[in-house]
Design an enzyme around this catalytic site. Sequence first.
Site, PDB file in Angstrom:
ATOM      1  CB  ALA A 132      37.011  17.450 -17.433  1.00 47.92           C
ATOM      2  CD  GLU A 186      39.236  24.628 -27.919  1.00 50.23           C
ATOM      3  OE1 GLU A 186      39.719  25.436 -28.899  1.00 50.23           O
ATOM      4  OE2 GLU A 186      39.216  24.757 -26.856  1.00 50.23           O
ATOM      5  CD  GLU A 228      36.274  26.938 -23.365  1.00 54.59           C
ATOM      6  OE1 GLU A 228      35.106  26.767 -22.789  1.00 54.59           O
ATOM      7  OE2 GLU A 228      36.981  26.204 -24.184  1.00 54.59           O
ATOM      8  NE  ARG A 259      35.791  26.451 -15.594  1.00 55.34           N
ATOM      9  CZ  ARG A 259      34.853  25.151 -14.338  1.00 55.34           C
ATOM     10  NH1 ARG A 259      34.866  26.730 -12.805  1.00 55.34           N
ATOM     11  NH2 ARG A 259      34.438  24.240 -14.208  1.00 55.34           N
TER      12      ARG A 259
HETATM   13  C1  1HE Z   1      40.193  18.508 -13.468  1.00 55.87           C
HETATM   14  C2  1HE Z   1      39.424  19.229 -14.902  1.00 55.87           C
HETATM   15  C3  1HE Z   1      40.008  20.101 -15.622  1.00 55.87           C
HETATM   16  C4  1HE Z   1      38.270  17.493 -13.565  1.00 55.87           C
HETATM   17  N1  1HE Z   1      41.239  20.347 -15.319  1.00 55.87           N
HETATM   18  N2  1HE Z   1      41.738  18.735 -12.561  1.00 55.87           N
HETATM   19  N3  1HE Z   1      37.538  22.607 -18.231  1.00 55.87           N
HETATM   20  C5  1HE Z   1      36.430  22.648 -16.982  1.00 55.87           C
HETATM   21  O1  1HE Z   1      36.032  24.551 -17.096  1.00 55.87           O
HETATM   22  C6  1HE Z   1      35.921  21.548 -16.740  1.00 55.87           C
HETATM   23  C7  1HE Z   1      35.991  21.278 -15.645  1.00 55.87           C
HETATM   24  N4  1HE Z   1      36.293  20.059 -14.725  1.00 55.87           N
HETATM   25  C8  1HE Z   1      34.224  20.041 -14.028  1.00 55.87           C
HETATM   26  O2  1HE Z   1      33.576  21.129 -15.129  1.00 55.87           O
HETATM   27  C9  1HE Z   1      33.615  18.485 -13.360  1.00 55.87           C
HETATM   28  O3  1HE Z   1      35.216  18.066 -12.799  1.00 55.87           O
HETATM   29  C10 1HE Z   1      33.274  17.891 -14.605  1.00 55.87           C
HETATM   30  C11 1HE Z   1      31.242  17.976 -15.038  1.00 55.87           C
HETATM   31  C12 1HE Z   1      33.412  17.880 -16.301  1.00 55.87           C
HETATM   32  C13 1HE Z   1      32.950  16.629 -14.163  1.00 55.87           C
HETATM   33  O4  1HE Z   1      32.375  15.816 -13.065  1.00 55.87           O
HETATM   34  P1  1HE Z   1      32.024  15.437 -12.195  1.00 55.87           P
HETATM   35  O5  1HE Z   1      31.622  15.484 -10.590  1.00 55.87           O
HETATM   36  O6  1HE Z   1      32.729  13.234 -12.421  1.00 55.87           O
HETATM   37  O7  1HE Z   1      34.352  14.912 -11.108  1.00 55.87           O
HETATM   38  P2  1HE Z   1      35.638  16.451 -10.707  1.00 55.87           P
HETATM   39  O8  1HE Z   1      34.492  16.347  -8.532  1.00 55.87           O
HETATM   40  O9  1HE Z   1      34.393  17.192 -10.786  1.00 55.87           O
HETATM   41  O10 1HE Z   1      36.880  15.472 -11.258  1.00 55.87           O
HETATM   42  C14 1HE Z   1      38.042  14.307 -10.326  1.00 55.87           C
HETATM   43  C15 1HE Z   1      38.988  15.093 -10.955  1.00 55.87           C
HETATM   44  O11 1HE Z   1      39.630  16.237 -12.360  1.00 55.87           O
HETATM   45  C16 1HE Z   1      39.013  16.473  -9.265  1.00 55.87           C
HETATM   46  O12 1HE Z   1      40.135  16.184  -9.629  1.00 55.87           O
HETATM   47  P3  1HE Z   1      40.476  15.644  -7.631  1.00 55.87           P
HETATM   48  O13 1HE Z   1      42.019  15.213  -7.186  1.00 55.87           O
HETATM   49  O14 1HE Z   1      39.901  16.179  -7.080  1.00 55.87           O
HETATM   50  O15 1HE Z   1      40.013  14.224  -7.390  1.00 55.87           O
HETATM   51  C17 1HE Z   1      39.153  17.404 -10.689  1.00 55.87           C
HETATM   52  O16 1HE Z   1      39.896  18.615  -9.440  1.00 55.87           O
HETATM   53  C18 1HE Z   1      39.433  17.036 -11.985  1.00 55.87           C
HETATM   54  N5  1HE Z   1      39.628  17.959 -12.831  1.00 55.87           N
HETATM   55  N6  1HE Z   1      38.603  18.936 -14.933  1.00 55.87           N
HETATM   56  C19 1HE Z   1      42.161  19.650 -13.786  1.00 55.87           C
HETATM   57  N7  1HE Z   1      39.864  20.445 -16.592  1.00 55.87           N
HETATM   58  C20 1HE Z   1      43.056  25.324 -25.306  1.00 55.87           C
HETATM   59  S1  1HE Z   1      42.085  25.762 -24.410  1.00 55.87           S
HETATM   60  C21 1HE Z   1      40.772  24.933 -23.506  1.00 55.87           C
HETATM   61  C22 1HE Z   1      40.018  25.850 -22.574  1.00 55.87           C
HETATM   62  C23 1HE Z   1      39.243  25.517 -21.631  1.00 55.87           C
HETATM   63  O17 1HE Z   1      39.339  23.853 -22.075  1.00 55.87           O
HETATM   64  S2  1HE Z   1      38.410  25.638 -20.308  1.00 55.87           S
HETATM   65  C24 1HE Z   1      37.690  24.479 -19.596  1.00 55.87           C
HETATM   66  C25 1HE Z   1      38.031  23.496 -18.570  1.00 55.87           C
END
Ligand code: 1HE
Length: 267
Positions: free
Chosen positions: A71, A121, A141, A144
């Site tokens: 993710a 990436e 991104e 966000r």
């Molecule tokens: C996370 C992250 C994360 C999940 N950082 N904790 N990336 C994003 O913007 C993607 C953000 N994530 C999502 O949109 C969704 O999690 C997914 C579509 C990827 C997956 O959905 P799903 O329903 O399978 O899982 P979930 O219920 O959203 O997430 C499960 C847990 O993982 C949950 O934590 P919990 O403690 O509440 O169980 C989420 O908070 C956690 N989690 N994704 C932290 N990314 C060098 S620069 C790079 C810049 C970027 O990569 S920006 C994109 C960031």
Amino acid sequence: MPPTEPILTGILPASLRAEQSGAVAILRLDRPEKRNALNDEAILGLEAFFAALPDSVKAVVLATDGDNFSAGLDLSELSERSTVEGVTHSMMWHRVFERIEFGRVPVVSVLKGAVVGGGLELACATHIRVAERGAYFALPEGQRGIFVGGGGSIRLPRLIGVSRMADMMLTGRVHDAEAAYAMGLAQYLVEPGDGLSKALELAGKIAANAPITNFAVIHALPRIAEADPRQGFMMEALMAAVAQGSDDAKDRLRAFLEKRAKKVTEF
Ligand code: 1HE
């Protein structure tokens, strides 16, 4: 497939684990409960893995536990970072992903579920990407309020062009595995659950190549492709001569001429 043995257990963080099967190492992101979000520990763990790779490893498969590849950036680590810390952090990702892209051995990644943001990436820093149907690809991104920071603006346009990347970032567009495969984000498209076996099959073939050829493909090819053609032709000629002059090449060519080697159609 030869039996697998855990490797580098002492140096990897809890979110990574590695095993070796013959000449192939399998490195897994192992934080499925957070969808393999990439925190500093995981990024530095990737660096430690590639720095300590045993000489007997000739190819790496990057796979994941759970239903997702990654993710992306661990967003829980982002909120308190200053501008200077942000630059340093991005440069750390650059350093580690360069270690993958320009490392000692080719890397094959297995893409399933979320291949998102920094996860995409990371995938783009590997040499061969195998996508399972059901994988989805996005760059959230833009939504966000941030920007790519893991070399995405360098590597993604090479694969899909600036316009498709801009669309993904500006509109939050999500591509399914079929679309990603069609546009060149992945070189292979397989059924759900078949990604690891396909990646291992490919890594086995890669590991059997002459080391000089794998070196040339990782280190010379991308540089030649981006060089001024006049320099590029010269680099190609030099690389070709180095490879042809190796004992390995001579043995392989002789084997073909003596009808001991496989034909192209039998690889
Ligand atoms: C996370 C992250 C994360 C999940 N950082 N904790 N990336 C994003 O913007 C993607 C953000 N994530 C999502 O949109 C969704 O999690 C997914 C579509 C990827 C997956 O959905 P799903 O329903 O399978 O899982 P979930 O219920 O959203 O997430 C499960 C847990 O993982 C949950 O934590 P919990 O403690 O509440 O169980 C989420 O908070 C956690 N989690 N994704 C932290 N990314 C060098 S620069 C790079 C810049 C970027 O990569 S920006 C994109 C960031």
